[in-house]
Design an enzyme around this catalytic site. Structure first.
Site, PDB file in Angstrom:
ATOM      1  N   LYS A 253     -32.436  84.559  -2.997  1.00  0.00           N
ATOM      2  CA  LYS A 253     -32.283  83.856  -4.263  1.00  0.00           C
ATOM      3  C   LYS A 253     -32.967  82.494  -4.241  1.00  0.00           C
ATOM      4  CE  LYS A 253     -27.872  81.345  -3.883  1.00  0.00           C
ATOM      5  NZ  LYS A 253     -28.182  80.188  -4.727  1.00  0.00           N
ATOM      6  N   ARG A 254     -33.402  82.045  -3.090  1.00  0.00           N
ATOM      7  CA  ARG A 254     -34.017  80.721  -2.970  1.00  0.00           C
ATOM      8  C   ARG A 254     -35.538  80.749  -3.063  1.00  0.00           C
ATOM      9  NH1 ARG A 254     -30.079  77.369  -4.302  1.00  0.00           N
ATOM     10  NH2 ARG A 254     -28.219  77.599  -3.012  1.00  0.00           N
TER      11      ARG A 254
END
Length: 519
Positions: A253-254
């Site tokens: 998700k980063r």
């Protein structure tokens, strides 16, 4: 009875990979007529956010992944949050200590690090010397007199091997010599995940542990703990991780900036952002991110489409079947059809599944799904009238497959705007209504429309075609100016459907406003 579990940490989001794991556990349990348990792994208090549990429960509920036992519904084997089970873990630690399967270790962090660096310099595998191990009261007293504090470590075997028959990966063998003496209890008395999860699987009577493959390396120590406590071990199945688009690297998700270099991912993300902007949603990596399931609910994807797509991430029935009802999923799902290789997240395929599901919905159900978006964008307010619902149904029918997700209804905000608040695309307005000739033509056509007794798509089309024939102009000379005057935009669905949806009074008023603006 088959009992599976999903055990998220309450850290504020549901990752696509985690939801896929939950889905496979749910399907396996339902396929076997068993039970699916929700457990909250909140042993790491520094990472957990209490209020983050609600979004997890909501997200699973939105996806239709229900649970038979859990923190919110209870059950005969509770509690189901690790933070409420500390006494149970402490008792297990004492049992391991008494059995000689664990020991209190008084080493300081720098002393362990020195041993590790020595092994590295000598090019040998690091194995803790157990120099500061205390197995008797006298040893404990001596170390504590020095001001040392103890953690509890597993006393792992140094020889031999252990094997499991993994339902996805087949037979997997682990050498005990590769295992460290893992810490299971901190100096403050709190217990770590590896101990807690084994105790939980036993107490919650979990028969099958179906989890992500990154937990495979944890399995030997967990087997050792379970065997040392005298537990019957569950059957393991380790699922391949969900990979980045077109890659074998785990989806994170980063890494949104990186993924935006992928045109398919970028198209999906930007589509969502356009909808979010109209709803004035906060756009951050934690609140609006295609790697998280919240994104899809916010944008207006169908939960059944998301579940169907997640099913295909690493599982297949054959080489042709892609669409499954919930009942078909439950009937067909088996772990032997799970692929061992990472499953690449494919935005194009996800959108294709969504599109098929969306286009199969009856108009009435589409209306029900888009109304909340119109209300959130304040295009409709209060209780929606039958007349407003009818207009929405007409717009959806005219838009056809242009509405891919429920949020796409906001593309047609011009149908809901007050006449004097209509926003014009300035470039299109200048091009279509900038000349006196186009203004005169539009003004004359307005008078023809005003005289119609019936104002529907068929009648307005006949009126326009007759008008351009008499004026001896090409139809495009009038269609585009009329469209811009009515919607403010150069593109849209059929003009005559647009006329019918807006109705005579709105059409005439908007033409008047456009002509006034052009003057």
């Amino acid at each position: 009875m088959v009992r599976t579990r999903f055990a998220p940490s309450p850290t504020g989001y549901l990752h696509i990979g985690g939801v896929r794991t939950a889905l496979f556990n749910w399907l396996f349990a339902r396929h076997h007529g068993g039970q699916f348990i929700l457990r909250i792994d909140d042993t790491d208090q520094q990472r957990n956010v209490e209020e983050a549990l609600a979004p997890i429960l909501h997200g699973l509920g939105w996806l239709g992944i229900d649970w038979d036992e859990g923190p919110d519904v209870g059950g005969p084997h509770g509690p189901y949050s690790q933070s409420q089970r500390t006494d149970r873990y402490a008792a297990a630690v004492e049992q391991l200590l008494e059995g000689g399967f664990a020991y209190r270790d008084y080493a300081k962090t720098e002393e362990i690090q020195a041993e590790r660096e020595a092994a590295q310099s000598e090019k040998r595998t690091f194995v803790y010397s157990r120099r500061w191990m205390a197995e008797t009261p006298e040893q404990r007293q001596a170390f504590e007199a020095e001001g040392r504090q103890a953690v509890v470590r597993l006393k792992m075997p140094r020889e031999g091997a252990v094997a499991i028959d993994d339902l996805v990966r087949g037979r997997v063998e682990f050498q005990w010599a590769d295992e460290q003496d893992h810490v299971i209890q901190r100096a403050d008395g709190s217990c770590l995940y590896h101990l807690a999860t084994v105790v939980d699987e036993h107490d919650h009577k979990i028969t099958h542990v179906i989890r992500a493959e990154e937990h495979l390396s944890n399995t030997p120590r967990q087997i050792f703990i379970g065997q040392s406590l005298g537990y019957e071990l569950p059957t393991f199945a380790h699922l391949p991780y969900v990979a980045e688009p077109g890659s074998k690297t785990k989806l994170s998700k980063r890494k949104i900036p990186k993924y935006l270099k992928n045109p398919d991912f970028s198209a999906m993300y930007n589509h969502g952002v356009a909808i979010a902007d109209r709803l004035e949603l906060e756009i951050t990596e934690d609140s609006f991110n295609p790697v998280l399931t919240d994104f899809y609910e916010e944008v207006g994807y169908l939960s059944d489409a998301i579940v169907n797509y997640l099913l295909l991430l690493g599982w297949s029935l054959d080489d042709k079947t892609e669409d499954f009802s919930r009942e078909e999923m439950i009937k067909q799902f088996t772990l032997d059809r799970v692929n061992k290789a990472p499953a690449s997240f494919d935005p194009t395929k996800l959108d294709a599944v969504q599109d098929r599901y969306m286009q199969r919905l009856p108009i009435a159900e589409k209306v029900a799904r888009v109304l909340p978006f119109l209300q959130r964008a304040q295009l409709l307010s209060g209780e929606v009238s039958a007349e407003e619902e009818s207009r929405v149904a007409q717009i959806i029918g005219a838009a056809g497959d242009r509405i891919k997700v429920a949020g796409d209804i906001l593309d047609y905000e011009d149908f809901f705007a007050s006449d004097d608040a209509l926003a014009y695309e300035e470039k299109a307005f200048a091009k279509q209504l900038g000349s006196v000739d186009s203004q005169d033509l539009l003004r004359s056509f307005r008078e023809q429309l005003a005289g119609l007794e019936v104002f529907d798509a068929v009648t307005t089309e006949a009126c326009l075609r007759e008008f351009v024939e008499k004026q001896e102009v090409k139809i495009g000379k009038l269609v585009q100016p009329v469209r811009v005057a009515l919607t403010g935009k150069a593109k849209g669905f059929g003009l005559f459907e647009t006329l019918a949806i807006l109705g005579r009074d709105t059409v005439l008023a908007r033409i008047d406003l456009a002509l006034a603006k052009a003057a």
